[in-house]
Motif scaffolding. Structure first.
Motif, PDB file in Angstrom:
ATOM      1  N   ILE A 176       0.850  -1.202   0.000  1.00  0.00           N
ATOM      2  CA  ILE A 176       0.000   0.000   0.000  1.00  0.00           C
ATOM      3  C   ILE A 176       0.880   1.244   0.000  1.00  0.00           C
ATOM      4  O   ILE A 176       0.651   2.189  -0.762  1.00  0.00           O
ATOM      5  N   GLY A 179       2.342   1.972  -3.226  1.00  0.00           N
ATOM      6  CA  GLY A 179       1.378   2.224  -4.283  1.00  0.00           C
ATOM      7  C   GLY A 179       1.294   1.084  -5.287  1.00  0.00           C
ATOM      8  O   GLY A 179       0.804   1.257  -6.396  1.00  0.00           O
ATOM      9  N   MET A 181      -0.674  -1.183  -6.161  1.00  0.00           N
ATOM     10  CA  MET A 181      -2.033  -1.664  -5.933  1.00  0.00           C
ATOM     11  C   MET A 181      -2.339  -2.939  -6.720  1.00  0.00           C
ATOM     12  O   MET A 181      -3.108  -3.787  -6.270  1.00  0.00           O
ATOM     13  N   GLU A 182      -1.731  -3.073  -7.889  1.00  0.00           N
ATOM     14  CA  GLU A 182      -1.988  -4.296  -8.665  1.00  0.00           C
ATOM     15  C   GLU A 182      -1.342  -5.507  -7.987  1.00  0.00           C
ATOM     16  O   GLU A 182      -1.885  -6.610  -8.021  1.00  0.00           O
ATOM     17  N   GLU A 185      -3.611  -6.486  -5.163  1.00  0.00           N
ATOM     18  CA  GLU A 185      -4.734  -7.295  -5.643  1.00  0.00           C
ATOM     19  C   GLU A 185      -4.303  -8.723  -5.943  1.00  0.00           C
ATOM     20  O   GLU A 185      -4.987  -9.692  -5.620  1.00  0.00           O
ATOM     21  N   LYS A 188      -3.819 -10.603  -2.743  1.00  0.00           N
ATOM     22  CA  LYS A 188      -5.109 -10.967  -2.137  1.00  0.00           C
ATOM     23  C   LYS A 188      -5.748 -12.127  -2.920  1.00  0.00           C
ATOM     24  O   LYS A 188      -6.231 -13.097  -2.321  1.00  0.00           O
ATOM     25  N   LYS A 213     -12.133  -8.038   5.581  1.00  0.00           N
ATOM     26  CA  LYS A 213     -11.739  -7.803   4.187  1.00  0.00           C
ATOM     27  C   LYS A 213     -11.599  -9.120   3.423  1.00  0.00           C
ATOM     28  O   LYS A 213     -11.965  -9.208   2.250  1.00  0.00           O
TER      29      LYS A 213
END
Lengths: 376, 473
Positions: A176, A179, A181-182, A185, A188, A213
């Motif tokens: 995070i 940055g 973010m991909e 994802e 996760k 989450k």
């Protein structure tokens, strides 16, 4: 499930009994931790700095206010042995950590407290939705945290076998902050893929621990496959954290589970806790009470108080907001008045938990803006 | 007090989590806004594909005519708003009360949005460079020169994480509906008003409500939008822009660092251009990314700075209802003081001079908010820290910089107004990839031509030009 309601006189009697038990337990715990033959090196050394003698002047729980505020910095760095009470010397010791995204994490030594906490918690789970002997899925952070071992023990204590999928929150926070973010994802998805593999492999999993989450992500992934959460066969979910809000509960119940437990057969219970305190259980959550979530600490082993923001020895009135203060009172670990990074509202005692609770838990306003919350 | 729900593809949803937004000056509650959690957003986005199907049932020309009706409704109508209604006067009062913008500036922003809605036919013609709009609906078609062209829509819905500071940014997503793409919007926490009013005007004008999702909420809701959709825009800080750099799914809008530059050939005429410099710096209380934060010139810079300071420095803080009010408040506690501390630190650097100090204190603190009166600094070098700063109030640094150093030193610039006739310099500025909008001649940076694509063309973002061949079978 509806909370049990009892006459006011009966509740008053239970509150009184619980307070007496807490006072006696607080006295015994302080005697243990500050006696030269049983106490930990940390507390025996700290005793010399105190302006009072804990062995003589702590006679009940209220006397614990005599201790200065517990500084969480004391938990950072070693040696970890200084926390091991002499009375437990020679027993196998675990170390569990919290934080650790930046700098040295806080460490806590444990012998069997994590097992005891979860055995006590087990007694609060309804067998109808958490069947004895059922297998579990633990989907959440394991690593240096105690969750994996504790949930696994809970499962084994109830006669089942636990499957585990790990998510490393320290890596998530780094993603995070960078940055990426991909990557976040992808990570996760990687965790959810593993959970789905376990659930689809015929292991007859009926109960799970996860975080809000991850539960959300799991339900999303199932829906993308044209399935619902009910298709997993899981009937009991235990989850926790400040992200476990009334709105999140309502959303899950109404949109993922297909209704309240009586209709959907799926029961979800929130918990609040950490490595220092253990687990606080929730009063049953219902639509009728606006999905309100109230937590009650496992007294007398731990105490949760809601105190004024500028006076940590003064509880707020019932229904009022304040900062959450934890006190841990076990033979393994003594923490007098640890100021949590959370705030909430003080709740009245009730039948099952005849002592104060806390609702509306959220990050404390003093640090809320600078904290990365809900990383997993 | 209004209760404003989440809109889940047009359906109101009252959340258990509610944000009470308050009047920045009095602290009185103005509205309760339901908050969406990230799960709701992501779950709803699973149905995003329906939006394009719904909108493609209407010819684009028909949608554009509905937008003309929406323009009138937005500007003058009393529209449904949460559990109540909202007149234009209510809208202005409410927007001012939670954002800190003076009411006169809120009124001015209504005109911008309604202009765009009313002139959508011309704007679409400009954005698509004259394309037959039916080609967008069908996906391919024959151009007038008898060549097949194809434009493929890249997402059925555009997500937008919107700011609280400048209502003008909403013009960027207004063309999305006539492009037959749905909208999933997360309004700024202090400025839900424009989003809800425009969506209300759209639906009253006959656009199906099912193509609008409005998700007020925290970072969780915004993150979910960006994660779930193939095309989104976000407004934020330089860090936000950096975070999404290289992510083709997200168009990140950050600070503008907009500038006015004077060439060697024109700088001696600087006095003629002071008014457009002042307008560029101070319009809309300096809150927009298109407001100039720098004036760069090879000489006369101290005189220019002194003249700007004389013009802007005396501007006083006035109550939000005062028609003469030109300054917006900082509504976040401590923000005005924090910004002023940063500026004070930069003003101490060698070669930097505060030109507005003689016009009184800059930081004006009120009980619940604060203001910063205009600040003009002078820098003898383009390398000082203050030369690279931008703030959300009328603030600019006049920078002394030789013309041959200009392109090397000026850095990213959203809007650049170049006052010069020097063809070589104009050519270099035209080629500079770090400049977005370019105005040649004395045009205020804040004066946009709506018939030019703004920062990051929405057409390029939502449609992909591709090869397409057809043969009979």
């Amino acid at each position: 499930m509806k909370p049990e309601v009892i006459p006011a006189a009966e509740l008053e009697s239970r509150v009184k009994t619980a307070k007496e038990k807490l006072d006696a337990h607080a006295y015994e715990t302080v005697q243990w931790h500050f006696h030269d033959s049983t106490g930990s090196p940390f507390w025996l050394e700290k005793k010399r700095e105190l302006k009072f003698d804990p062995l003589k002047e702590v006679k009940n729980f209220d006397d614990i206010k005599k201790f200065p505020e517990f500084e969480d910095e004391w938990l950072r760095g070693g040696p970890i042995d200084r926390w091991v009470p002499k009375g437990l010397a020679g027993q196998p010791v675990y170390v569990f950590e919290t934080g650790g995204t930046t700098g040295i994490p806080k460490s806590r030594m444990v012998v069997t407290d994590h097992w005891t906490d979860y055995e006590n918690f087990s007694d609060t789970l309804p067998d109808k939705y958490f069947p004895r002997g059922a297998n579990w899925l633990m989907l959440g952070p394991s690593g240096p945290r105690r969750l994996r071992l504790a949930v696994e023990h809970l499962c084994q204590h109830r006669g089942g076998i636990c499957f585990c999928v790990d998510l490393d929150p320290r890596w998530v926070v780094k993603l995070i902050k960078k940055g990426w973010m991909e990557h976040l994802e992808a990570y996760k998805d990687h965790c959810i893929d593993q959970a789905l593999t376990v659930l689809e492999a015929g292991h007859d999993v009926k109960c799970m621990f996860t975080t809000p989450k991850l539960l959300d992500a799991l339900c999303q992934a199932l829906e993308k496959k044209g399935k619902s959460f009910a298709d997993t066969g899981i009937t009991g979910i235990f989850s926790g954290g400040t992200e476990f809000t009334p709105q999140f509960t309502r959303f899950c119940v109404e949109e993922y589970f297909g209704g309240p437990p009586e209709e959907s057969g799926i029961y979800m219970t929130p918990t609040y806790g950490n490595t220092l305190m253990g687990l606080a259980c929730s009063k049953p959550v219902s639509k009728e009470e606006g999905y309100k979530i109230s937590y009650y600490a496992p007294q007398p082993r731990a105490v949760v108080e809601v105190v004024e923001f500028d006076n940590y020895n003064q509880p707020v009135g019932y229904g009022e907001s304040g900062r959450v203060k934890l006190t841990t009172l076990t033979k393994e670990f003594f923490v007098p008045g640890f100021m949590e990074r959370d705030e909430g509202e003080r709740e009245q005692p009730y039948a099952a938990y005849p002592w104060d609770g806390v609702s509306g838990v959220k990050p404390w306003r003093g640090i809320a803006s600078s904290t990365t919350v809900g990383v997993y | 007090m209004l209760n404003i729900p989440v809109l889940r593809w047009g359906e109101p949803y009252e959340s258990l989590e509610v944000d009470e937004i308050k009047h920045f000056y009095t602290g009185e509650p103005v509205a309760k806004v339901s908050q969406a959690n990230g799960g709701i957003v992501k779950r709803d986005m699973n149905k995003a594909w329906k939006c394009r199907d719904i909108l493609r049932q209407f010819p684009i020309a028909d949608i554009i005519s509905k937008l003309r009706v929406a323009a009138d409704l937005y500007e003058t109508g009393t529209l449904p708003m949460g559990d109540g209604t909202q007149s234009p006067d209510d809208f202005v009062r409410q927007q001012s009360s939670t954002t800190g913008l003076p009411e006169s500036l809120c009124k001015a922003n209504i005109t911008k949005n309604s202009f765009v809605l009313r002139n959508m036919d011309k704007i679409m013609d400009c954005l698509t460079r004259g394309l037959d709009l039916n080609i967008l609906t069908k996906g391919w078609g024959m151009e007038h020169r008898n060549v097949i062209v194809s434009y493929q829509c890249q997402a059925p819905v555009l997500g937008a994480v919107l700011p609280s500071n400048s209502p003008g940014v909403h013009t960027l997503w207004l063309p999305v509906i006539p492009l037959q793409v749905g909208l999933a919007l997360k309004p700024g926490s202090q400025e839900p008003w424009t989003v809800y009013r425009i969506v209300s005007a759209f639906t009253q004008a006959g656009i199906p409500k099912e193509v609008f999702g409005v998700y007020p909420g925290g970072h969780d809701a915004g993150g979910a939008l960006l994660e779930a959709l193939d095309r989104s825009m976000i407004f934020g800080s330089a860090q936000t822009v950096e975070k999404y750099k290289g992510n083709h799914r997200v168009q990140a809008h950050g600070p503008g660092f907009s500038k006015i530059i004077l060439g060697d050939d024109e700088v001696d005429n600087w006095e003629q251009h002071i008014d457009i410099m002042a307008e560029s710096i101070a319009t809309n209380s300096g809150r927009g990314c298109i407001n100039a934060s720098g004036v760069w010139a090879p000489r006369h810079t101290e005189e220019i700075a002194a003249a700007l300071a004389k013009k802007l420095g005396p501007i006083e803080v006035k109550p939000p209802q005062d028609p003469e009010a030109k300054l917006a408040a900082f509504t976040v506690p401590g923000q005005g003081k924090g910004v002023w501390s940063m500026i004070e630190a930069d003003l101490k650097e060698s070669g930097v001079k505060d030109m507005t100090s003689q016009y009184g204190e800059r930081l004006v603190e009120r009980e619940l908010c604060s203001y910063l009166r205009p600040v003009i600094a002078h820098s003898t070098s383009p390398d000082t820290a203050i030369a690279k700063k931008e703030y959300m109030f009328p603030f600019a640094t006049v920078v002394k910089c030789a013309e041959d150093q200009l392109l090397k030193k000026m850095g990213y610039t959203l809007v650049c107004t170049a006052i010069t006739k020097n063809e070589k310099l104009i050519g270099q500025l035209s080629d500079a990839t770090f400049i977005d909008r370019l105005n040649i001649g004395p045009i205020p940076t804040t004066r946009l031509n709506w018939l030019q694509p703004h920062e990051g063309s929405i057409i390029d973002f939502l449609y992909r030009s591709r090869a397409y061949q057809v043969a009979g079978v």
